[in-house]
Design a protein around this motif. Structure first.
Motif, PDB file in Angstrom:
ATOM      1  N   GLU A  62       0.763  -1.172  -0.012  1.00  0.00           N
ATOM      2  CA  GLU A  62       0.137   0.035   0.098  1.00  0.00           C
ATOM      3  C   GLU A  62       0.894   1.385   0.177  1.00  0.00           C
ATOM      4  O   GLU A  62       0.479   2.275  -0.235  1.00  0.00           O
ATOM      5  N   PHE A  63       2.104   1.154   0.345  1.00  0.00           N
ATOM      6  CA  PHE A  63       2.985   2.167   0.409  1.00  0.00           C
ATOM      7  C   PHE A  63       3.989   2.220  -0.994  1.00  0.00           C
ATOM      8  O   PHE A  63       4.746   3.061  -0.973  1.00  0.00           O
ATOM      9  N   ASN A  64       4.537   0.997  -1.386  1.00  0.00           N
ATOM     10  CA  ASN A  64       5.457   0.838  -2.247  1.00  0.00           C
ATOM     11  C   ASN A  64       4.776   0.988  -3.755  1.00  0.00           C
ATOM     12  O   ASN A  64       4.755  -0.122  -4.501  1.00  0.00           O
ATOM     13  N   GLY A  65       4.432   2.210  -3.914  1.00  0.00           N
ATOM     14  CA  GLY A  65       3.771   2.293  -5.471  1.00  0.00           C
ATOM     15  C   GLY A  65       2.304   1.647  -5.646  1.00  0.00           C
ATOM     16  O   GLY A  65       2.257   0.934  -6.557  1.00  0.00           O
ATOM     17  N   PRO A  66       1.674   1.764  -4.633  1.00  0.00           N
ATOM     18  CA  PRO A  66       0.353   1.204  -4.738  1.00  0.00           C
ATOM     19  C   PRO A  66      -0.650   1.375  -6.034  1.00  0.00           C
ATOM     20  O   PRO A  66      -1.491   0.764  -6.440  1.00  0.00           O
ATOM     21  N   TYR A  67      -0.135   2.409  -6.957  1.00  0.00           N
ATOM     22  CA  TYR A  67      -0.968   2.895  -8.032  1.00  0.00           C
ATOM     23  C   TYR A  67      -0.433   2.118  -9.222  1.00  0.00           C
ATOM     24  O   TYR A  67      -1.025   1.961 -10.440  1.00  0.00           O
ATOM     25  N   PHE A  68       0.731   1.159  -8.874  1.00  0.00           N
ATOM     26  CA  PHE A  68       0.865  -0.061  -9.981  1.00  0.00           C
ATOM     27  C   PHE A  68       0.280  -1.286  -9.442  1.00  0.00           C
ATOM     28  O   PHE A  68       0.350  -1.491  -8.111  1.00  0.00           O
ATOM     29  N   PRO A  69      -0.431  -2.120 -10.065  1.00  0.00           N
ATOM     30  CA  PRO A  69      -1.276  -3.303  -9.613  1.00  0.00           C
ATOM     31  C   PRO A  69      -0.102  -4.291  -9.064  1.00  0.00           C
ATOM     32  O   PRO A  69       1.148  -4.353  -9.675  1.00  0.00           O
ATOM     33  N   TYR A  70      -0.325  -4.861  -7.841  1.00  0.00           N
ATOM     34  CA  TYR A  70       0.468  -5.835  -7.458  1.00  0.00           C
ATOM     35  C   TYR A  70      -0.329  -7.168  -6.889  1.00  0.00           C
ATOM     36  O   TYR A  70      -1.471  -7.118  -6.541  1.00  0.00           O
ATOM     37  N   ARG A  79       0.424  10.612  -9.608  1.00  0.00           N
ATOM     38  CA  ARG A  79       0.217   9.313  -9.236  1.00  0.00           C
ATOM     39  C   ARG A  79      -1.283   9.275  -8.803  1.00  0.00           C
ATOM     40  O   ARG A  79      -1.565  10.120  -7.887  1.00  0.00           O
ATOM     41  N   PHE A  80      -2.194   8.560  -9.391  1.00  0.00           N
ATOM     42  CA  PHE A  80      -3.358   8.496  -9.080  1.00  0.00           C
ATOM     43  C   PHE A  80      -3.968   7.264  -8.418  1.00  0.00           C
ATOM     44  O   PHE A  80      -3.524   6.047  -8.915  1.00  0.00           O
ATOM     45  N   HIS A  81      -4.483   7.202  -7.137  1.00  0.00           N
ATOM     46  CA  HIS A  81      -4.496   6.005  -6.266  1.00  0.00           C
ATOM     47  C   HIS A  81      -5.696   6.405  -5.542  1.00  0.00           C
ATOM     48  O   HIS A  81      -5.926   7.274  -4.661  1.00  0.00           O
ATOM     49  N   LYS A  82      -6.909   5.511  -5.725  1.00  0.00           N
ATOM     50  CA  LYS A  82      -7.935   5.606  -5.098  1.00  0.00           C
ATOM     51  C   LYS A  82      -8.767   6.841  -5.016  1.00  0.00           C
ATOM     52  O   LYS A  82      -9.356   7.314  -4.060  1.00  0.00           O
ATOM     53  N   GLY A  83      -8.838   7.200  -6.375  1.00  0.00           N
ATOM     54  CA  GLY A  83      -9.516   8.576  -6.417  1.00  0.00           C
ATOM     55  C   GLY A  83      -8.788   9.861  -6.138  1.00  0.00           C
ATOM     56  O   GLY A  83      -9.443  10.961  -6.051  1.00  0.00           O
ATOM     57  N   VAL A  84      -7.646   9.756  -5.696  1.00  0.00           N
ATOM     58  CA  VAL A  84      -6.645  10.978  -5.453  1.00  0.00           C
ATOM     59  C   VAL A  84      -5.320  10.861  -6.032  1.00  0.00           C
ATOM     60  O   VAL A  84      -4.797  10.143  -6.316  1.00  0.00           O
ATOM     61  N   TYR A  85      -5.315  12.201  -6.566  1.00  0.00           N
ATOM     62  CA  TYR A  85      -3.785  12.477  -7.332  1.00  0.00           C
ATOM     63  C   TYR A  85      -2.808  12.845  -6.127  1.00  0.00           C
ATOM     64  O   TYR A  85      -3.083  13.431  -5.180  1.00  0.00           O
ATOM     65  N   TYR A  86      -1.739  12.100  -6.444  1.00  0.00           N
ATOM     66  CA  TYR A  86      -0.434  12.403  -5.479  1.00  0.00           C
ATOM     67  C   TYR A  86       0.788  12.659  -6.246  1.00  0.00           C
ATOM     68  O   TYR A  86       0.874  12.520  -7.665  1.00  0.00           O
ATOM     69  N   ASP A  87       1.641  13.427  -5.645  1.00  0.00           N
ATOM     70  CA  ASP A  87       2.749  13.808  -6.057  1.00  0.00           C
ATOM     71  C   ASP A  87       3.833  12.664  -6.413  1.00  0.00           C
ATOM     72  O   ASP A  87       3.770  11.825  -5.500  1.00  0.00           O
ATOM     73  N   SER A  88       4.710  12.568  -7.279  1.00  0.00           N
ATOM     74  CA  SER A  88       6.058  11.780  -7.309  1.00  0.00           C
ATOM     75  C   SER A  88       7.015  12.725  -6.925  1.00  0.00           C
ATOM     76  O   SER A  88       7.241  13.788  -7.295  1.00  0.00           O
ATOM     77  N   VAL A  89       7.874  12.303  -5.760  1.00  0.00           N
ATOM     78  CA  VAL A  89       8.985  13.007  -5.223  1.00  0.00           C
ATOM     79  C   VAL A  89      10.186  12.092  -5.238  1.00  0.00           C
ATOM     80  O   VAL A  89      10.373  11.049  -4.910  1.00  0.00           O
ATOM     81  N   LYS A  90      11.116  13.023  -5.949  1.00  0.00           N
ATOM     82  CA  LYS A  90      12.377  12.480  -6.244  1.00  0.00           C
ATOM     83  C   LYS A  90      13.627  13.093  -5.446  1.00  0.00           C
ATOM     84  O   LYS A  90      13.580  14.276  -5.233  1.00  0.00           O
ATOM     85  N   TYR A  91      14.305  12.002  -4.785  1.00  0.00           N
ATOM     86  CA  TYR A  91      15.454  12.635  -3.892  1.00  0.00           C
ATOM     87  C   TYR A  91      16.609  12.019  -4.641  1.00  0.00           C
ATOM     88  O   TYR A  91      16.754  11.089  -5.330  1.00  0.00           O
ATOM     89  N   GLY A  92      17.962  12.644  -4.230  1.00  0.00           N
ATOM     90  CA  GLY A  92      19.198  12.254  -4.644  1.00  0.00           C
ATOM     91  C   GLY A  92      20.355  12.618  -3.875  1.00  0.00           C
ATOM     92  O   GLY A  92      20.215  13.440  -3.196  1.00  0.00           O
TER      93      GLY A  92
END
Length: 180
Positions: free
Chosen positions: A34-42, A156-169
């Motif tokens: 549910e936290f590891n990219g849940p917008y991709f089917p698992y 990132r669209f998940h369960k009817g809500v849009y989320y941001d993709s957040v990139k660190y480096g």
């Protein structure tokens, strides 16, 4: 007065005899998904699929290793090429058992993995990408010394809500300075 046992957090390759216990670890509780990219089917793999894919990667240890507490597996660290031609490498982490969450385990394991990636690859940067629905992962990235580099808004669209993709480096020079 006896000393309190401080568990040893480490990363390592899987051992051939660990197939069953690792399969159980990964598939017995899917809350982590549910936290590891849940917008991709698992979907949980069969043991045969697991043996041929993730377990094989864990055995080789090049792009996936186990996180252990006193040599007992609790999660994995991994890496993948976003673009190998340009040496753009991303890293990730999963603790499969939620009882291990919030205890600083990943904060000890991820630096070991980042150091290993810099030692193994001729790269200048290691990245970690998460989504705004995973505040623990964002806090972890900052805690271990990664810099927020990009926020792709509402991708990132998940369960009817849009989320941001957040990139660190983190750059090799920054990492080396932190480790010195």
């Amino acid at each position: 007065m006896s000393a309190v046992h401080q568990p040893t957090i480490a990363i390592r390759c899987a051992r051939s005899g660990e197939l069953d216990c690792l399969y159980q670890l990964v598939t017995s509780n899917e809350l982590w998904s549910e936290f590891n990219g849940p917008y991709f089917p698992y979907m949980s793999p069969t043991i045969e699929e697991f043996a041929a894919t993730s377990f094989e990667r864990m055995l080789l240890g090049q792009d996936m290793q186990l996180i252990t507490i006193d040599d007992r597996p609790v999660g994995t660290v991994n890496s993948y090429w976003e673009c190998e031609a340009t040496r753009l490498l991303e890293a990730g982490v999963v603790l499969y058992d939620e009882k291990c969450w919030g205890k600083g385990i990943a904060a000890q394991a991820v630096p070991l993995w980042i150091s290993a990636l810099f030692a193994r690859h001729d790269i200048e940067r290691v990245g970690m990408t998460t989504w705004s629905g995973n505040p623990r992962m964002m806090a972890l990235a900052e805690k271990v010394g990664l810099t927020l580099e990009a926020r792709l808004r509402k991708v990132r669209f998940h369960k009817g809500v849009y989320y941001d993709s957040v990139k660190y480096g983190v750059l090799r020079s920054e990492w080396n300075a932190r480790q010195a």
